[in-house]
Design a protein around this motif. Structure first.
Motif, PDB file in Angstrom:
ATOM      1  N   UNK A 115      -2.842  -7.692   5.862  1.00  0.00           N
ATOM      2  CA  UNK A 115      -2.746  -7.739   4.410  1.00  0.00           C
ATOM      3  C   UNK A 115      -3.832  -7.076   3.577  1.00  0.00           C
ATOM      4  N   UNK A 116      -3.606  -6.194   2.852  1.00  0.00           N
ATOM      5  CA  UNK A 116      -4.580  -5.478   1.988  1.00  0.00           C
ATOM      6  C   UNK A 116      -4.270  -5.684   0.475  1.00  0.00           C
ATOM      7  N   UNK A 117      -5.067  -5.992  -0.318  1.00  0.00           N
ATOM      8  CA  UNK A 117      -4.768  -5.942  -1.944  1.00  0.00           C
ATOM      9  C   UNK A 117      -4.232  -4.541  -2.365  1.00  0.00           C
ATOM     10  N   UNK A 118      -3.195  -4.545  -2.938  1.00  0.00           N
ATOM     11  CA  UNK A 118      -2.550  -3.269  -3.306  1.00  0.00           C
ATOM     12  C   UNK A 118      -3.763  -2.497  -4.364  1.00  0.00           C
ATOM     13  N   UNK A 119      -4.639  -3.073  -4.875  1.00  0.00           N
ATOM     14  CA  UNK A 119      -5.739  -2.012  -5.559  1.00  0.00           C
ATOM     15  C   UNK A 119      -6.704  -1.653  -4.842  1.00  0.00           C
ATOM     16  N   UNK A 120      -6.698  -2.076  -3.503  1.00  0.00           N
ATOM     17  CA  UNK A 120      -7.902  -1.798  -2.474  1.00  0.00           C
ATOM     18  C   UNK A 120      -7.571  -0.533  -1.793  1.00  0.00           C
ATOM     19  N   UNK A 121      -7.882   0.595  -2.359  1.00  0.00           N
ATOM     20  CA  UNK A 121      -7.460   1.995  -1.855  1.00  0.00           C
ATOM     21  C   UNK A 121      -8.283   2.272  -0.829  1.00  0.00           C
ATOM     22  N   UNK A 122      -9.651   1.807  -0.915  1.00  0.00           N
ATOM     23  CA  UNK A 122     -10.497   2.152   0.466  1.00  0.00           C
ATOM     24  C   UNK A 122      -9.807   1.410   1.491  1.00  0.00           C
ATOM     25  N   UNK A 123      -9.475   0.038   1.278  1.00  0.00           N
ATOM     26  CA  UNK A 123      -9.157  -0.510   2.417  1.00  0.00           C
ATOM     27  C   UNK A 123      -7.607  -0.039   3.151  1.00  0.00           C
ATOM     28  N   UNK A 124      -6.792   0.249   2.109  1.00  0.00           N
ATOM     29  CA  UNK A 124      -5.586   0.913   2.530  1.00  0.00           C
ATOM     30  C   UNK A 124      -5.803   2.151   3.467  1.00  0.00           C
ATOM     31  N   UNK A 125      -6.563   2.995   2.828  1.00  0.00           N
ATOM     32  CA  UNK A 125      -7.026   4.166   3.728  1.00  0.00           C
ATOM     33  C   UNK A 125      -7.493   3.997   4.991  1.00  0.00           C
ATOM     34  N   UNK A 151       4.240  -1.459   5.998  1.00  0.00           N
ATOM     35  CA  UNK A 151       5.221  -2.264   6.528  1.00  0.00           C
ATOM     36  C   UNK A 151       6.143  -2.841   5.508  1.00  0.00           C
ATOM     37  N   UNK A 152       5.315  -3.621   4.381  1.00  0.00           N
ATOM     38  CA  UNK A 152       6.303  -4.087   3.275  1.00  0.00           C
ATOM     39  C   UNK A 152       5.189  -4.810   2.361  1.00  0.00           C
ATOM     40  N   UNK A 153       5.518  -5.180   1.300  1.00  0.00           N
ATOM     41  CA  UNK A 153       4.834  -5.895   0.264  1.00  0.00           C
ATOM     42  C   UNK A 153       5.403  -7.265  -0.231  1.00  0.00           C
ATOM     43  N   UNK A 154       4.343  -7.961  -0.653  1.00  0.00           N
ATOM     44  CA  UNK A 154       4.681  -9.456  -1.343  1.00  0.00           C
ATOM     45  C   UNK A 154       3.921  -9.426  -2.528  1.00  0.00           C
ATOM     46  N   UNK A 155       4.285 -10.733  -2.894  1.00  0.00           N
ATOM     47  CA  UNK A 155       3.728 -11.289  -4.165  1.00  0.00           C
ATOM     48  C   UNK A 155       3.444 -12.767  -4.101  1.00  0.00           C
ATOM     49  N   UNK A 156       2.546 -13.400  -4.561  1.00  0.00           N
ATOM     50  CA  UNK A 156       2.433 -14.877  -4.396  1.00  0.00           C
ATOM     51  C   UNK A 156       2.881 -15.448  -5.822  1.00  0.00           C
ATOM     52  N   UNK A 210       0.377  -7.753  -2.800  1.00  0.00           N
ATOM     53  CA  UNK A 210      -0.411  -7.420  -1.564  1.00  0.00           C
ATOM     54  C   UNK A 210       0.487  -6.421  -0.435  1.00  0.00           C
ATOM     55  N   UNK A 211      -0.360  -5.591   0.070  1.00  0.00           N
ATOM     56  CA  UNK A 211       0.627  -4.769   0.988  1.00  0.00           C
ATOM     57  C   UNK A 211       0.448  -5.291   2.360  1.00  0.00           C
ATOM     58  N   UNK A 212       1.377  -4.832   2.991  1.00  0.00           N
ATOM     59  CA  UNK A 212       1.199  -5.396   4.711  1.00  0.00           C
ATOM     60  C   UNK A 212       1.245  -4.032   5.515  1.00  0.00           C
ATOM     61  N   UNK A 213       0.224  -3.988   6.200  1.00  0.00           N
ATOM     62  CA  UNK A 213       0.199  -2.900   7.138  1.00  0.00           C
ATOM     63  C   UNK A 213       0.396  -3.282   8.698  1.00  0.00           C
TER      64      UNK A 213
END
Length: 203
Positions: free
Chosen positions: A1-11, A21-26, A192-195
């Motif tokens: 799970x990575x915050x959608x705004x966290x470009x460094x974490x996504x990379x 994989x997918x994305x969700x919201x709370x 949030x994005x799911x990898x």
């Protein structure tokens, strides 16, 4: 799970072999022992503790398709994993599985995953304080009336547990997010994005 705004974490996740994989919201329904679905057409629906009905609905729901069959993992606090019938049944042992049912069948499902304490910060007296969170591994529903009924059941459940705050994982789709908003439920500002990666056979 990575915050959608966290470009460094996504990379970084992509760099070590994780794929999108997918994305969700709370969604954040307020705990309320007296919560009821309002008069927006929710008549005839009720939330029951029926894990098999909840599981059956989840399997055929668009939420399951959007989330690739994933819900919050009951053991790892910052991970999703594949939902199973056994997970729904285990949740129901402690009245933690919900099925929204009506004359035309099951219209929604949710399950409670965990409870925990989180630091709130300094209170008015300058002392640290905590707040109690209750977390729901997924919320899925068919239409606004079912959403209202489901979130009302979650609000009552959280209040019974003495919760200060809740969060419910819902699919990041225009329908699910706008349904929750129309039902009067606060939603997080960003998804949030799911990898995901296949770790089978790795050591």
């Amino acid at each position: 799970m990575v915050f959608s705004w966290n470009a460094a974490g996504l990379g970084a996740a992509r760099g070590v072999g994780y794929d999108p994989a997918t994305e969700f919201r709370w969604a954040h329904p307020d705990p309320d022992v007296d919560a009821r679905a309002d008069a927006n057409g929710a008549g005839g629906l009720d939330a029951t503790a029926d894990p098999d009905a909840a599981w059956s609905y989840w399997q055929r729901s668009d939420a399951a398709r959007e989330l690739a069959g994933l819900t919050l993992d009951p053991d790892e606090s910052w991970a999703l994993s594949e939902a199973t019938r056994e997970r729904f049944r285990a949740a129901a042992d402690d009245r933690r599985a919900f099925a929204v049912q009506g004359p035309d069948g099951t219209r929604g499902a949710a399950l409670r995953t965990r409870e925990y304490e989180r630091e709130r910060g300094d209170d008015e007296d300058g002392e640290d304080s905590t707040e109690r969170w209750v977390e729901y591994g997924v919320g899925a529903w068919d239409g606004v009336p079912a959403a209202q009924t489901l979130f009302a059941a979650i609000a009552r459940d959280a209040a019974d547990l003495g919760a200060d705050r809740t969060r419910v994982l819902v699919p990041e789709t225009p329908r699910h997010v706008s349904d929750a908003a129309y039902a009067g439920i606060a939603v997080s500002e960003n998804p949030d994005f799911v990898m995901a990666a296949d770790l089978t056979g790795r050591r």
